[in-house]
Design a protein around this motif. Sequence first.
Motif, PDB file in Angstrom:
ATOM      1  N   ILE A   1       0.773  -1.190   0.158  1.00 20.40           N
ATOM      2  CA  ILE A   1       0.358  -0.079  -0.123  1.00 20.40           C
ATOM      3  C   ILE A   1       1.077   1.090   0.080  1.00 20.40           C
ATOM      4  N   HIS A   2       2.037   1.046   0.823  1.00 22.64           N
ATOM      5  CA  HIS A   2       2.859   2.628   0.936  1.00 22.64           C
ATOM      6  C   HIS A   2       3.641   2.750  -0.218  1.00 22.64           C
ATOM      7  N   GLU A   3       3.494   1.557  -0.917  1.00 21.28           N
ATOM      8  CA  GLU A   3       4.454   1.845  -2.594  1.00 21.28           C
ATOM      9  C   GLU A   3       3.856   2.238  -3.516  1.00 21.28           C
ATOM     10  N   LEU A   4       1.928   1.853  -3.441  1.00 21.29           N
ATOM     11  CA  LEU A   4       1.311   2.106  -4.243  1.00 21.29           C
ATOM     12  C   LEU A   4       1.112   3.714  -3.603  1.00 21.29           C
TER      13      LEU A   4
ATOM     14  N   LEU B   1      -1.995   5.110 -13.495  1.00 23.39           N
ATOM     15  CA  LEU B   1      -1.639   4.337 -12.678  1.00 23.39           C
ATOM     16  C   LEU B   1      -1.718   3.044 -13.215  1.00 23.39           C
ATOM     17  N   PHE B   2      -2.217   2.597 -13.906  1.00 22.84           N
ATOM     18  CA  PHE B   2      -2.469   0.934 -13.967  1.00 22.84           C
ATOM     19  C   PHE B   2      -1.230   0.582 -14.515  1.00 22.84           C
ATOM     20  N   HIS B   3      -0.880   1.610 -15.905  1.00 23.37           N
ATOM     21  CA  HIS B   3       0.157   1.215 -16.980  1.00 23.37           C
ATOM     22  C   HIS B   3       1.777   1.342 -16.618  1.00 23.37           C
ATOM     23  N   ALA B   4       1.542   2.676 -15.289  1.00 23.40           N
ATOM     24  CA  ALA B   4       2.537   2.456 -14.507  1.00 23.40           C
ATOM     25  C   ALA B   4       3.225   1.485 -13.464  1.00 23.40           C
ATOM     26  N   TYR B   5       2.071   1.271 -12.787  1.00 20.21           N
ATOM     27  CA  TYR B   5       2.357   0.432 -11.649  1.00 20.21           C
ATOM     28  C   TYR B   5       2.608  -1.343 -12.043  1.00 20.21           C
ATOM     29  N   LEU B   6       1.819  -1.283 -13.349  1.00 21.41           N
ATOM     30  CA  LEU B   6       1.602  -3.020 -13.967  1.00 21.41           C
ATOM     31  C   LEU B   6       3.564  -3.795 -13.952  1.00 21.41           C
ATOM     32  N   ARG B   7       3.945  -2.918 -14.100  1.00 22.06           N
ATOM     33  CA  ARG B   7       5.303  -3.492 -14.347  1.00 22.06           C
ATOM     34  C   ARG B   7       5.593  -4.152 -12.914  1.00 22.06           C
ATOM     35  N   ILE B   8       5.222  -3.384 -11.845  1.00 23.33           N
ATOM     36  CA  ILE B   8       5.597  -3.677 -10.191  1.00 23.33           C
ATOM     37  C   ILE B   8       4.341  -5.054  -9.605  1.00 23.33           C
TER      38      ILE B   8
END
Length: 148
Positions: free
Chosen positions: A73-76, A99-106
């Motif tokens: 959650i903190h990372e998000l 957000l989806f495209h940025a977070y997808l790799r993580i």
Amino acid sequence: MPHSKNLVSEISSWQARVDDHKEKQLINPFSLWEGASHRVKLSKTDENYGKPVEGTLTAIRGQEALESVYNEIHELCMIIAAIGVHQPDKSVRVTFGELFHAYLRISNKLVGMLIRARRHNLLDFEGEILYQCQDEKVEVTLFKVPER
């Protein structure tokens, strides 16, 4: 005589194991042992109801899982703060698509983490759940980044 001391020690050790096993069976809800039904049951109003016994592997695993979720959650929130548009009220806005495209790799758990972060009043978005493509333009508003 040395053998008798070892034998007494061995018997004592096994008796301790037997006693420990009996005690655990008495609190085991699935135990068929006689006397198990006489164990104290927690009421639903008890603060320990639904919680694992302190110090058990279950309790330790639960605490580790809780810490892991909190870290995600903190990372998000940090990612939202980094890629979003900062507002005058100190909130940060980003569309779900960005957000989806940025977070997808993580992580593949973005929606679950968004819902958990919303439960902690860290962010908000419209609707119950967000879907890729369908909700790409929905704004996610971050209110604060939690402390570690």
